[in-house]
Scaffold this active site. Structure first.
Site, PDB file in Angstrom:
ATOM      1  N   LYS A  86      -2.196   0.365   7.434  1.00 59.75           N
ATOM      2  CA  LYS A  86      -2.224   0.315   5.970  1.00 59.75           C
ATOM      3  C   LYS A  86      -2.033   1.734   5.445  1.00 59.75           C
ATOM      4  O   LYS A  86      -2.955   2.540   5.430  1.00 59.75           O
ATOM      5  CB  LYS A  86      -3.537  -0.269   5.466  1.00 59.75           C
ATOM      6  CG  LYS A  86      -3.581  -0.460   3.958  1.00 59.75           C
ATOM      7  CD  LYS A  86      -4.887  -1.101   3.523  1.00 59.75           C
ATOM      8  CE  LYS A  86      -4.897  -1.331   2.018  1.00 59.75           C
ATOM      9  NZ  LYS A  86      -4.775  -0.086   1.248  1.00 59.75           N
ATOM     10  N   LYS A  88      -1.049  -9.999   8.869  1.00 62.63           N
ATOM     11  CA  LYS A  88      -0.335 -11.078   8.186  1.00 62.63           C
ATOM     12  C   LYS A  88      -0.024 -12.199   9.171  1.00 62.63           C
ATOM     13  O   LYS A  88       0.290 -11.936  10.343  1.00 62.63           O
ATOM     14  CB  LYS A  88       0.991 -10.560   7.605  1.00 62.63           C
ATOM     15  CG  LYS A  88       0.867  -9.348   6.709  1.00 62.63           C
ATOM     16  CD  LYS A  88       2.245  -8.779   6.392  1.00 62.63           C
ATOM     17  CE  LYS A  88       2.150  -7.462   5.648  1.00 62.63           C
ATOM     18  NZ  LYS A  88       3.466  -6.817   5.483  1.00 62.63           N
ATOM     19  N   LEU A 129      -4.112  -6.925  -1.675  1.00 66.43           N
ATOM     20  CA  LEU A 129      -4.669  -7.665  -0.542  1.00 66.43           C
ATOM     21  C   LEU A 129      -6.182  -7.735  -0.646  1.00 66.43           C
ATOM     22  O   LEU A 129      -6.825  -6.807  -1.133  1.00 66.43           O
ATOM     23  CB  LEU A 129      -4.293  -6.983   0.780  1.00 66.43           C
ATOM     24  CG  LEU A 129      -2.813  -6.919   1.142  1.00 66.43           C
ATOM     25  CD1 LEU A 129      -2.621  -6.025   2.363  1.00 66.43           C
ATOM     26  CD2 LEU A 129      -2.258  -8.310   1.411  1.00 66.43           C
ATOM     27  N   GLU A 134     -15.946   3.514  -2.896  1.00 70.11           N
ATOM     28  CA  GLU A 134     -16.825   3.266  -4.045  1.00 70.11           C
ATOM     29  C   GLU A 134     -16.216   2.203  -4.949  1.00 70.11           C
ATOM     30  O   GLU A 134     -16.909   1.306  -5.443  1.00 70.11           O
ATOM     31  CB  GLU A 134     -17.045   4.569  -4.811  1.00 70.11           C
ATOM     32  CG  GLU A 134     -17.964   4.455  -6.010  1.00 70.11           C
ATOM     33  CD  GLU A 134     -19.440   4.410  -5.640  1.00 70.11           C
ATOM     34  OE1 GLU A 134     -20.262   4.310  -6.558  1.00 70.11           O
ATOM     35  OE2 GLU A 134     -19.758   4.455  -4.438  1.00 70.11           O
TER      36      GLU A 134
END
Length: 670
Positions: A116, A291, A83, A35
């Site tokens: 992540k 990356k 990021l 959200e």
């Protein structure tokens, strides 16, 4: 037109600022990450289309929230940025094209990829190999000094190992809480009556930002390094991945799923692989970080205001979403457990459209404080059944209604029982409840119950599915002609089933009590009941106080028994079974001054018993006064030998011990 856009932007900024503080500063988010991401994407789109409306205090120009006053502040020498996100392969292709357009001669062919992690970003500063400072990311420019807390995390070295490390090096990474540690932490909190954490990320953040480091030391935190900041006094590799390996050699942990990949297609395959295995990993993740591996290329590409141009987070489909709770229905499981099921406004989450979610039990409803009409956060992880994890309290309407657990079973209308200390409420109509029918019948005909040969699981399922039987009593009304309509059931097989049912009518009181499927009444308990009360009528009429006087029966089992026999429908089925010919030999009462037949005898059981379960046989022998042991010795008085008896039988024969059969045991019990 511009005025309405300006108003929309101000509202978005205010909303994002509020939720950023809740998430980054107070560790108490009110909305799921997806959200927040959606609101941020909306803000970025409007600002990109209206650059003149961008303000210096917009959330698009910063990374997070301000540090709390409880910690001293640390200024990051190199900003700790966040990021940008990708949500599809097209987004990833666009990211790659932006890099190629900006740095056409740079080495952009190799990537370093890692999961992540869903934790808290930290900076670790080592001087001459010793950890001297640790800080949170904070707003990217300034964080909080959490050195004392970080020192308590066992996976973070206080001094670097090996040699060759720079005089001064800043290592960046993620502090997180593994799933197993999170589960154990919440389990301990529940036992102490304390508040539990909503998810591992909140647990990690809350644990790391304790003012008392002794509390942090008790929390199961872990750390994985993911990049390097300041470096002085040595040259590091020009490969991001090789730098990982160097950090690992110095004692800093790296995520074992980190990979060096040679093409964007390999990156996409890596994403799919990690997403597939997501739920099997020991830690929570919400995507993969991609990356450019070449450090020189990273420096050429540089940064935008809030993120590097050479890295992106490829997020998984949202596992959490907000939707409306429209209603709650109560389902009855095969064992009688009554489960509240949330009926939701359909929402796409975790890759599927979800309209139902489990609420588990009344305790969970109370813990969540959820009501019908609430906006709720729904979570779906992998194949796990969707569940409500939180309520968005500020969206609660005035018309919200309390969720009331039923007193009667929604399927058969029998009373609902909830034993003190148990979370689950259960229907007590075990013999008549349609939801429990298959399991009740399977148990009734099982070997340790009435032992109906030929009436297996598949036959029972067909009988129920075709609505040919409803209760155990209906089994004895079946004719061979009726049974032949079932799959793979010819006339001979059908007649064998009828014969087996007729044979099963001759049983024992203990087996009959066991066959009724009363919760926690196993073979031994059934035998104790039979030996204590002698008749079915006395068992049915027994009070709670009378039941707890029976060997091995406590308050919980006594409650199950009284609940079962208090239901008129259950008693009606029992009466039908007796009327249809189910019978057993009378158990003779023993006078107080009369010696039990095996009083003081040392007895051993061996071999396979075909008519009795081992625990049932043991309980029966103990009821007759015997002491049942597991090995044969000179002190053994009797050995009861079943089929395929082995070394115990041989030893008993050598010692001249009295040997009896299973038939002798049954006759003795009867």
């Amino acid at each position: 037109m511009k005025e309405s856009i300006q108003v929309t932007l101000e509202q978005l900024r205010e909303t994002l600022h509020y939720h950023a503080v809740r998430y980054y500063v107070e560790d108490s988010p009110e909305i799921p990450d997806v959200e927040y991401d959606r609101l941020m994407q909306q803000l970025l789109k409007i600002e990109d289309e209206n650059p003149e409306l961008v303000t210096v205090d917009s959330p698009s120009q910063r990374v997070g929230g301000q540090p709390l006053d409880g910690f001293t502040q640390v200024t990051h020498e190199i900003p700790m940025l966040s990021l940008d996100n990708a949500f599809s392969d097209d987004d990833l292709d666009a990211f790659n094209k932006r890099m190629s357009d900006r740095a056409p001669t740079a080495n952009l062919e190799t990537f370093c990829c890692e999961p992540k992690l869903d934790g808290l970003a930290v900076s670790l500063l080592y001087v001459n190999g010793t950890l001297v400072q640790a800080a949170t990311r904070g707003d990217g420019a300034t964080g909080e000094n959490i050195t004392e807390n970080v020192r308590t995390i066992s996976s973070i070295p206080l001094k670097l190992q090996g040699e060759g490390w720079p005089e001064r090096i800043e290592v960046r990474g993620e502090v997180f809480m593994p799933k197993a540690g999170f589960d154990k932490l919440n389990e301990m909190a529940l036992k102490k009556g304390e508040k539990v954490f909503v998810n591992p990320r909140n647990a990690a953040a809350g644990s790391l930002r304790q003012l008392d480091s002794r509390i942090t030391a008790k929390r199961p935190l872990a750390f994985y390094a993911y990049s390097v900041g300041v470096v002085q006094g040595a040259e590091l590799s020009n490969s991001h991945y090789q730098r990982f390996l160097q950090l690992k050699a110095w004692g800093l942990p790296m995520c074992p799923e980190t990979k060096q990949l040679s093409s964007l297609e390999d990156v996409k395959a890596y994403y799919q692989d990690i997403m597939t295995r997501r739920d099997t990993l020991a830690y929570e993740i919400d995507g993969v970080v991609i990356k450019v591996d070449d450090i020189a290329a990273q420096e050429t590409l540089g940064f935008v205001a809030r993120a590097p141009r050479w890295a992106i987070a490829y997020k998984f489909p949202a596992q959490e979403e907000i939707t409306l709770l429209n209603d709650v229905e109560f389902q009855v499981g095969r064992t009688g457990a009554i489960t509240p099921v949330a009926k939701l406004e359909p929402i796409f989450v975790g890759g599927v459209t979800v309209s139902n979610a489990t609420l588990h039990n009344a305790d969970e409803i109370a813990r969540l404080g959820v009501k019908v009409g609430d906006s709720v956060i729904i979570r779906r992880a992998g194949d796990v059944i969707p569940q409500i994890v939180a309520v968005v309290q500020d969206r609660r309407p005035e018309t919200a209604k309390d969720i009331v657990f039923p007193d009667a079973c929604p399927v058969c209308n029998s009373a609902v029982e909830r034993v003190e200390g148990e979370a689950v409420a259960r229907c007590t109509g075990g013999l008549v409840c349609q939801a429990q029918r298959k399991e009740a019948l399977k148990h009734f005909v099982s070997r340790k119950a009435l032992d109906v040969d030929g009436l297996g699981v598949k036959v029972i399922e067909q009988l129920v599915d075709r609505e040919m039987v409803e209760t155990p009593a209906d089994l004895f009304k079946l004719s061979a002609g009726v049974i032949t309509v079932l799959d793979r059931m010819g006339p001979k097989s059908a007649q064998n089933v009828v014969s087996a049912l007729n044979k099963a009518k001759d049983t024992t009181l203990a087996r009959f009590l066991y066959s009724l499927g009363i919760r926690e009444v196993g073979e031994a308990t059934a035998m104790n009941l039979a030996q204590h009360f002698k008749t079915l009528e006395l068992v049915q009429a027994a009070t709670h106080e009378q039941l707890v006087e029976v060997s091995d029966i406590g308050d919980i089992v006594a409650s199950h028994l009284t609940s079962f026999f208090s239901q008129e429908k259950n008693r009606a089925v029992v009466d039908q079974l007796i009327e249809l010919g189910v019978n057993w030999p009378a158990i003779e009462a023993v006078a107080d001054d009369q010696e039990l037949p095996l009083e003081g005898k040392v007895v051993v059981l061996t071999g396979s018993l075909s008519k009795l379960g081992r625990s049932e046989a043991k309980a029966a022998l103990q009821a007759l006064g015997a002491k049942v042991t597991g090995s044969v010795s000179k002190k053994t008085d009797i050995l009861f030998a079943g089929e395929a008896a082995g070394s115990k039988l041989t030893k008993a024969q050598d010692l001249g011990i009295e040997i009896r059969t299973e038939e002798d045991l049954i006759a003795l019990i009867s």
